[in-house]
Design a protein around this motif. Structure first.
Motif, PDB file in Angstrom:
ATOM      1  N   GLY A   1      79.024  74.427  76.099  1.00  0.00           N
ATOM      2  CA  GLY A   1      78.471  75.551  76.228  1.00  0.00           C
ATOM      3  C   GLY A   1      77.689  76.004  75.063  1.00  0.00           C
ATOM      4  N   THR A   2      78.401  75.620  73.965  1.00  0.00           N
ATOM      5  CA  THR A   2      77.704  75.960  72.678  1.00  0.00           C
ATOM      6  C   THR A   2      76.389  75.244  72.707  1.00  0.00           C
ATOM      7  OG1 THR A   2      80.139  76.318  71.697  1.00  0.00           O
ATOM      8  CG2 THR A   2      78.057  76.002  70.097  1.00  0.00           C
TER       9      THR A   2
ATOM     10  N   ALA B   1      64.560  73.636  76.974  1.00  0.00           N
ATOM     11  CA  ALA B   1      65.346  74.531  78.207  1.00  0.00           C
ATOM     12  C   ALA B   1      65.588  73.501  79.433  1.00  0.00           C
ATOM     13  CB  ALA B   1      64.242  75.676  78.551  1.00  0.00           C
ATOM     14  N   TYR B   2      64.837  72.795  79.476  1.00  0.00           N
ATOM     15  CA  TYR B   2      65.050  71.514  80.445  1.00  0.00           C
ATOM     16  C   TYR B   2      66.484  71.113  79.892  1.00  0.00           C
ATOM     17  CZ  TYR B   2      60.533  71.948  82.686  1.00  0.00           C
ATOM     18  OH  TYR B   2      59.401  72.537  83.400  1.00  0.00           O
ATOM     19  N   ALA B   3      66.876  71.052  78.750  1.00  0.00           N
ATOM     20  CA  ALA B   3      67.980  70.270  78.341  1.00  0.00           C
ATOM     21  C   ALA B   3      69.258  71.154  78.503  1.00  0.00           C
ATOM     22  CB  ALA B   3      67.974  69.504  77.169  1.00  0.00           C
ATOM     23  N   ALA B   4      68.840  72.248  78.109  1.00  0.00           N
ATOM     24  CA  ALA B   4      69.768  73.618  78.185  1.00  0.00           C
ATOM     25  C   ALA B   4      70.490  73.731  79.723  1.00  0.00           C
ATOM     26  CB  ALA B   4      69.386  74.740  77.675  1.00  0.00           C
ATOM     27  N   TRP B   5      69.562  73.508  80.533  1.00  0.00           N
ATOM     28  CA  TRP B   5      70.175  73.842  81.815  1.00  0.00           C
ATOM     29  C   TRP B   5      71.336  72.787  82.307  1.00  0.00           C
ATOM     30  CZ3 TRP B   5      70.431  71.330  86.831  1.00  0.00           C
ATOM     31  CH2 TRP B   5      70.786  72.046  87.747  1.00  0.00           C
TER      32      TRP B   5
ATOM     33  N   LEU C   1      75.382  73.922  83.002  1.00  0.00           N
ATOM     34  CA  LEU C   1      75.969  73.512  84.137  1.00  0.00           C
ATOM     35  C   LEU C   1      77.391  72.608  84.111  1.00  0.00           C
ATOM     36  CD1 LEU C   1      75.469  73.326  87.479  1.00  0.00           C
ATOM     37  CD2 LEU C   1      74.539  71.153  87.057  1.00  0.00           C
ATOM     38  N   VAL C   2      77.234  71.561  83.366  1.00  0.00           N
ATOM     39  CA  VAL C   2      78.292  70.493  82.911  1.00  0.00           C
ATOM     40  C   VAL C   2      79.393  71.469  82.308  1.00  0.00           C
ATOM     41  CG1 VAL C   2      79.263  68.598  81.734  1.00  0.00           C
ATOM     42  CG2 VAL C   2      76.886  68.595  82.863  1.00  0.00           C
ATOM     43  N   HIS C   3      78.880  72.279  81.232  1.00  0.00           N
ATOM     44  CA  HIS C   3      79.840  73.317  80.675  1.00  0.00           C
ATOM     45  C   HIS C   3      80.565  73.906  81.635  1.00  0.00           C
ATOM     46  CE1 HIS C   3      81.309  76.692  78.683  1.00  0.00           C
ATOM     47  NE2 HIS C   3      80.554  77.368  79.156  1.00  0.00           N
TER      48      HIS C   3
ATOM     49  N   TRP D   1      83.100  78.775  97.112  1.00  0.00           N
ATOM     50  CA  TRP D   1      81.919  79.591  96.644  1.00  0.00           C
ATOM     51  C   TRP D   1      81.253  78.910  95.343  1.00  0.00           C
ATOM     52  CZ3 TRP D   1      81.093  82.263  92.245  1.00  0.00           C
ATOM     53  CH2 TRP D   1      82.029  82.569  91.223  1.00  0.00           C
ATOM     54  N   MET D   2      81.826  78.561  94.608  1.00  0.00           N
ATOM     55  CA  MET D   2      81.490  78.049  93.472  1.00  0.00           C
ATOM     56  C   MET D   2      80.916  76.728  93.529  1.00  0.00           C
ATOM     57  SD  MET D   2      80.691  79.084  90.358  1.00  0.00           S
ATOM     58  CE  MET D   2      79.913  78.393  88.980  1.00  0.00           C
ATOM     59  N   THR D   3      81.193  75.986  94.376  1.00  0.00           N
ATOM     60  CA  THR D   3      80.889  74.464  94.748  1.00  0.00           C
ATOM     61  C   THR D   3      79.673  74.675  95.476  1.00  0.00           C
ATOM     62  OG1 THR D   3      83.171  73.684  95.201  1.00  0.00           O
ATOM     63  CG2 THR D   3      81.408  72.387  95.965  1.00  0.00           C
ATOM     64  N   TRP D   4      79.487  75.582  96.625  1.00  0.00           N
ATOM     65  CA  TRP D   4      78.086  75.721  97.138  1.00  0.00           C
ATOM     66  C   TRP D   4      76.981  76.406  96.284  1.00  0.00           C
ATOM     67  CZ3 TRP D   4      77.023  72.829 100.988  1.00  0.00           C
ATOM     68  CH2 TRP D   4      77.867  72.611 101.789  1.00  0.00           C
ATOM     69  N   LEU D   5      77.501  77.292  95.093  1.00  0.00           N
ATOM     70  CA  LEU D   5      76.905  77.875  94.299  1.00  0.00           C
ATOM     71  C   LEU D   5      75.927  76.537  93.502  1.00  0.00           C
ATOM     72  CD1 LEU D   5      75.400  80.461  93.431  1.00  0.00           C
ATOM     73  CD2 LEU D   5      77.414  80.595  91.585  1.00  0.00           C
ATOM     74  N   THR D   6      76.894  75.895  92.914  1.00  0.00           N
ATOM     75  CA  THR D   6      76.530  74.759  91.928  1.00  0.00           C
ATOM     76  C   THR D   6      75.796  73.966  92.829  1.00  0.00           C
ATOM     77  OG1 THR D   6      78.562  75.117  90.852  1.00  0.00           O
ATOM     78  CG2 THR D   6      77.359  73.148  90.338  1.00  0.00           C
ATOM     79  N   VAL D   7      76.156  73.332  93.948  1.00  0.00           N
ATOM     80  CA  VAL D   7      75.348  72.669  94.886  1.00  0.00           C
ATOM     81  C   VAL D   7      73.988  73.006  94.922  1.00  0.00           C
ATOM     82  CG1 VAL D   7      74.907  71.687  96.933  1.00  0.00           C
ATOM     83  CG2 VAL D   7      77.073  71.494  95.769  1.00  0.00           C
TER      84      VAL D   7
END
Length: 193
Positions: free
Chosen positions: A96-97, A128-132, A136-138, A150-156
């Motif tokens: 995240g950092t 920015a392409y690397a930050a996303w 996400l992994v964070h 809900w979080m699984t579907w949002l992430t997908v």
């Protein structure tokens, strides 16, 4: 504010950051491809990209602030700025950092774009392409809602949208690369006496 309120605020702002950052990436690809969003003038896509980028910054600041203020876990300002030094989940918090640091570089250079020049700004803007994906992994690694429906579907949905946009960007770049040599050849042939 009590710890439960801060925890809910941190979760909510994290999810909002994921959605907004995804939309910003999608709009960035749309700007690059010169895609016009229905109902907006041509410059509207750029304006929306900038406005939502600032919104991500605001929600990210709230996300970080609630994490630091929450006394349930010990996250310090140093943990926010220096990756992988936290005593609390150093890998996931460190990612995240890293994402925050990359986004700060993009934000600062965007504010100084006139002084830096387009080439330098664009080189940094690629971060920015690397930050996303790092963000996400964070979220997947440290998020307390990971695994909920809900979080699984949002992430997908976010991953699918960015993957589709990235694929469109690659297809566009490949087509442009194929056209360029042919156009140069036609121009050179047309210039012959």
């Amino acid at each position: 504010m009590n710890s439960a309120t801060l925890w809910y605020a941190n979760r909510a702002t994290g999810a909002v950051c994921l959605v907004l950052l995804t939309v910003v990436v999608l709009l960035g690809v749309a700007v690059r491809l010169r895609t016009r969003i229905p109902g907006l003038p041509r410059f509207g896509t750029v304006s929306l990209h900038r406005a939502l980028s600032l919104s991500v910054t605001a929600f990210l600041a709230l996300h970080i602030t609630t994490a630091v203020m929450d006394t349930y876990v010990d996250i310090t300002v140093t943990d926010v700025l220096l990756p992988f030094v936290s005593g609390y989940q150093p890998l996931w918090l460190g990612l995240g950092t890293v994402s925050v640091d990359l986004l700060l570089a993009v934000l600062i250079t965007s504010l100084l774009r006139e002084r830096l020049g387009h080439r330098a700004w664009r080189a940094v803007h690629w971060l920015a392409y690397a930050a996303w994906p790092v963000a996400l992994v964070h979220g997947i690694g440290i998020g307390t809602d990971t695994g909920t429906d809900w979080m699984t579907w949002l992430t997908v949905a976010c991953v699918a949208a960015v993957t589709a946009a990235f694929a469109a960007r690659l297809v566009h770049a490949a087509r442009a690369a194929r056209r360029t040599p042919a156009a140069l050849l036609r121009t050179a042939e047309g210039a012959r006496p």
